[in-house]
Design a protein around this motif. Structure first.
Motif, PDB file in Angstrom:
ATOM      1  N   SER A 194       8.655  81.994  53.935  1.00  0.00           N
ATOM      2  CA  SER A 194       7.780  82.807  53.103  1.00  0.00           C
ATOM      3  C   SER A 194       7.748  82.326  51.662  1.00  0.00           C
ATOM      4  CB  SER A 194       8.240  84.278  53.140  1.00  0.00           C
ATOM      5  OG  SER A 194       9.582  84.382  52.688  1.00  0.00           O
ATOM      6  N   ARG A 195       8.735  81.506  51.269  1.00  0.00           N
ATOM      7  CA  ARG A 195       8.788  81.023  49.888  1.00  0.00           C
ATOM      8  C   ARG A 195       7.570  80.158  49.591  1.00  0.00           C
ATOM      9  NH1 ARG A 195      11.185  76.411  47.753  1.00  0.00           N
ATOM     10  NH2 ARG A 195      11.771  76.568  45.555  1.00  0.00           N
ATOM     11  N   ILE A 196       7.048  80.295  48.362  1.00  0.00           N
ATOM     12  CA  ILE A 196       5.805  79.613  48.020  1.00  0.00           C
ATOM     13  C   ILE A 196       5.823  79.248  46.542  1.00  0.00           C
ATOM     14  CG2 ILE A 196       4.491  81.693  47.417  1.00  0.00           C
ATOM     15  CD1 ILE A 196       2.107  80.447  48.873  1.00  0.00           C
ATOM     16  N   LEU A 197       5.086  78.190  46.193  1.00  0.00           N
ATOM     17  CA  LEU A 197       4.941  77.759  44.805  1.00  0.00           C
ATOM     18  C   LEU A 197       3.633  78.289  44.243  1.00  0.00           C
ATOM     19  CD1 LEU A 197       6.059  74.005  45.052  1.00  0.00           C
ATOM     20  CD2 LEU A 197       7.385  75.922  44.172  1.00  0.00           C
ATOM     21  N   GLY A 198       3.696  78.735  42.998  1.00  0.00           N
ATOM     22  CA  GLY A 198       2.507  79.200  42.303  1.00  0.00           C
ATOM     23  C   GLY A 198       2.267  78.378  41.054  1.00  0.00           C
ATOM     24  N   LEU A 235      10.668  88.372  39.455  1.00  0.00           N
ATOM     25  CA  LEU A 235       9.899  87.813  40.568  1.00  0.00           C
ATOM     26  C   LEU A 235      10.203  86.343  40.801  1.00  0.00           C
ATOM     27  CD1 LEU A 235       6.423  89.459  39.853  1.00  0.00           C
ATOM     28  CD2 LEU A 235       8.121  90.161  41.543  1.00  0.00           C
ATOM     29  N   TRP A 236      10.764  85.662  39.825  1.00  0.00           N
ATOM     30  CA  TRP A 236      11.113  84.252  40.009  1.00  0.00           C
ATOM     31  C   TRP A 236      12.361  84.158  40.868  1.00  0.00           C
ATOM     32  CZ3 TRP A 236      14.423  80.709  36.657  1.00  0.00           C
ATOM     33  CH2 TRP A 236      14.258  79.373  37.046  1.00  0.00           C
ATOM     34  N   ASP A 237      12.377  83.239  41.824  1.00  0.00           N
ATOM     35  CA  ASP A 237      13.515  83.109  42.737  1.00  0.00           C
ATOM     36  C   ASP A 237      14.596  82.164  42.218  1.00  0.00           C
ATOM     37  OD1 ASP A 237      12.313  80.684  42.991  1.00  0.00           O
ATOM     38  OD2 ASP A 237      12.000  80.779  45.161  1.00  0.00           O
ATOM     39  N   GLN A 238      14.518  81.791  40.955  1.00  0.00           N
ATOM     40  CA  GLN A 238      15.548  80.982  40.288  1.00  0.00           C
ATOM     41  C   GLN A 238      15.667  79.579  40.876  1.00  0.00           C
ATOM     42  OE1 GLN A 238      17.258  82.414  37.635  1.00  0.00           O
ATOM     43  NE2 GLN A 238      15.985  84.214  37.940  1.00  0.00           N
ATOM     44  N   LYS A 239      14.577  79.028  41.415  1.00  0.00           N
ATOM     45  CA  LYS A 239      14.676  77.711  42.039  1.00  0.00           C
ATOM     46  C   LYS A 239      13.801  76.676  41.331  1.00  0.00           C
ATOM     47  CE  LYS A 239      16.141  79.369  46.576  1.00  0.00           C
ATOM     48  NZ  LYS A 239      15.861  79.429  48.033  1.00  0.00           N
ATOM     49  N   ASP A 240      12.511  76.663  41.567  1.00  0.00           N
ATOM     50  CA  ASP A 240      11.657  75.591  41.063  1.00  0.00           C
ATOM     51  C   ASP A 240      10.819  76.066  39.878  1.00  0.00           C
ATOM     52  OD1 ASP A 240      12.547  73.859  43.020  1.00  0.00           O
ATOM     53  OD2 ASP A 240      11.048  74.544  44.462  1.00  0.00           O
ATOM     54  N   SER A 260       8.214  79.024  41.457  1.00  0.00           N
ATOM     55  CA  SER A 260       8.399  79.426  42.852  1.00  0.00           C
ATOM     56  C   SER A 260       8.741  80.906  42.934  1.00  0.00           C
ATOM     57  CB  SER A 260       9.515  78.598  43.509  1.00  0.00           C
ATOM     58  OG  SER A 260      10.733  78.761  42.814  1.00  0.00           O
ATOM     59  N   ALA A 261       8.404  81.501  44.095  1.00  0.00           N
ATOM     60  CA  ALA A 261       8.692  82.920  44.340  1.00  0.00           C
ATOM     61  C   ALA A 261       9.052  83.096  45.803  1.00  0.00           C
ATOM     62  CB  ALA A 261       7.500  83.798  43.962  1.00  0.00           C
ATOM     63  N   ASP A 302       7.808  85.109  48.104  1.00  0.00           N
ATOM     64  CA  ASP A 302       6.690  85.236  49.026  1.00  0.00           C
ATOM     65  C   ASP A 302       5.396  85.159  48.239  1.00  0.00           C
ATOM     66  OD1 ASP A 302       6.133  87.970  48.045  1.00  0.00           O
ATOM     67  OD2 ASP A 302       7.954  88.488  49.155  1.00  0.00           O
ATOM     68  N   SER A 303       4.273  85.165  48.952  1.00  0.00           N
ATOM     69  CA  SER A 303       2.985  84.971  48.303  1.00  0.00           C
ATOM     70  C   SER A 303       2.608  86.129  47.383  1.00  0.00           C
ATOM     71  CB  SER A 303       1.900  84.779  49.358  1.00  0.00           C
ATOM     72  OG  SER A 303       1.866  85.880  50.241  1.00  0.00           O
ATOM     73  N   ALA A 304       2.952  87.356  47.775  1.00  0.00           N
ATOM     74  CA  ALA A 304       2.626  88.498  46.910  1.00  0.00           C
ATOM     75  C   ALA A 304       3.386  88.417  45.594  1.00  0.00           C
ATOM     76  CB  ALA A 304       2.956  89.801  47.642  1.00  0.00           C
ATOM     77  N   SER A 305       4.676  88.063  45.661  1.00  0.00           N
ATOM     78  CA  SER A 305       5.465  87.905  44.436  1.00  0.00           C
ATOM     79  C   SER A 305       4.945  86.744  43.597  1.00  0.00           C
ATOM     80  CB  SER A 305       6.940  87.686  44.780  1.00  0.00           C
ATOM     81  OG  SER A 305       7.459  88.777  45.508  1.00  0.00           O
ATOM     82  N   ALA A 306       4.518  85.667  44.265  1.00  0.00           N
ATOM     83  CA  ALA A 306       4.001  84.508  43.540  1.00  0.00           C
ATOM     84  C   ALA A 306       2.734  84.865  42.770  1.00  0.00           C
ATOM     85  CB  ALA A 306       3.723  83.368  44.511  1.00  0.00           C
TER      86      ALA A 306
END
Length: 330
Positions: free
Chosen positions: A232-236, A264-269, A290-291, A293-297
């Motif tokens: 579900s992880r996605i880049l915005g 909302l940031w997943d602390q990755k990219d 990155s987030a 999921d898509s809704a958070s992104a």
């Protein structure tokens, strides 16, 4: 009949009791789904067992056939609801799975939902066949029907080609893992989540709460985007077009600070890059983040875009986008 009703009610109360209900996970779903089918089956079964066709003045053949048809219908109803109750427990547990195992849980939910629909349809067809064979005339035609089954199958297959194609497409989607419940997809330039996946259609809940209904065969014959097939992880991304005087390093530092403060940031990219020079002479900045999921992104992109616009307007107003015109002296 009274004894049968009391017996079913006693079973229902035992299943609802704290001693059984809290220890047996199937107790609640059985009570919720099987109460009325249980009452109906008990009453009709008791009447059929107690009915004496040799009573004077009774139409034994007609009433017995009606009782047989009702009993088949009630038992079929009870079997389907009992199967649904068993699968409800599994589906409820899979709905609560989060994190890395969510994708696998959604795949199993999709497969179970489709399989139980197929099973219910098969049970109903068998029940209808059993009802027909209670008539002696139909039983006498059995040999002829079996002899012509091949021709009837071909004719029925041609007539129901679209329906059968959708059913096979639904099973193909479920077991090929191409589409699952709650997947985020883009179809016909519309973004949404898979809300319902049946044997004939797919219901897509769009971002503005509209519903897009498509036949299942659409997803096996047309390309579509699945944003959560593997995870579900996605880049915005956020694009800004500013003047050449923009200090890129300061904007990059501010972007990182804003991301760290945003839940909302997943602390990755994350990154900020100069990606293009527009024909109007503006510098294009792309902020990538990155987030989970898509809704958070989507919400994260909106927050960061608003923050960076305010930051540039307040700290570097001279870098706001502008068009320069050079006038030459004649």
């Amino acid at each position: 009949m009274a004894a049968a009703i009391v017996a079913v009610e006693l079973v229902r109360r035992v299943l609802k009791s704290r001693l059984i209900g809290e220890r047996w996970a199937l107790a609640g779903p059985f009570v919720r789904r099987c109460t009325w089918p249980g009452f109906a089956s008990a009453v009709v079964g008791t009447v059929k067992a107690a009915y004496d066709p040799d009573m004077p003045g009774s139409d034994s053949h007609g009433f017995q056939r009606v009782l047989a048809l009702l009993l088949i219908a009630c038992v079929t109803w009870l079997m389907i609801q009992a199967a649904y109750a068993v699968t409800d427990v599994v589906l409820d547990r899979l709905t609560r799975v989060e994190g890395e195992r969510n994708r696998r849980a959604r795949r199993i939910r999709t497969q179970i939902a489709l399989v139980r629909r197929v099973s219910a349809a098969v049970v109903v067809v068998l029940a209808l066949g059993a009802m027909l064979f209670t008539f002696p005339q139909v039983r006498a035609l059995g040999a002829g029907l079996l002899a012509s089954a091949g021709i009837a199958g071909v004719v029925g297959g041609i007539a129901a080609q679209s329906t059968l194609g959708n059913m096979l497409a639904g099973l193909q989607l479920a077991f090929s893992d191409a589409l699952r419940l709650d997947d985020v997809v883009v179809v016909e330039n519309e973004w949404g989540r898979i809300e319902e996946l049946t044997l004939t259609y797919v219901a897509l809940r769009l971002w503005d709460e509209r519903r897009l209904i498509l036949p299942v065969s659409y997803f096996t014959t047309n390309p579509f985007e699945n944003w959560t097939r593997h995870e579900s992880r996605i880049l915005g991304s956020v694009y800004l077009r500013v003047d050449w005087t923009i200090p890129v390093d300061e904007v990059r530092t501010e972007l990182y600070r804003a991301l760290r403060e945003n839940p909302l940031w997943d602390q990755k990219d994350w990154t900020l890059q100069v990606t293009d020079i527009t024909p109007e002479g503006l510098v294009e900045l792309r902020a990538l983040m990155s987030a989970a999921d898509s809704a958070s992104a989507f919400d994260l992109r909106c927050d960061i875009r608003e923050h960076l616009v305010g930051f540039i307007r307040e700290k570097y107003p001279e870098s706001l986008p502008r068009l320069r015109v050079e006038a030459s002296a004649r």
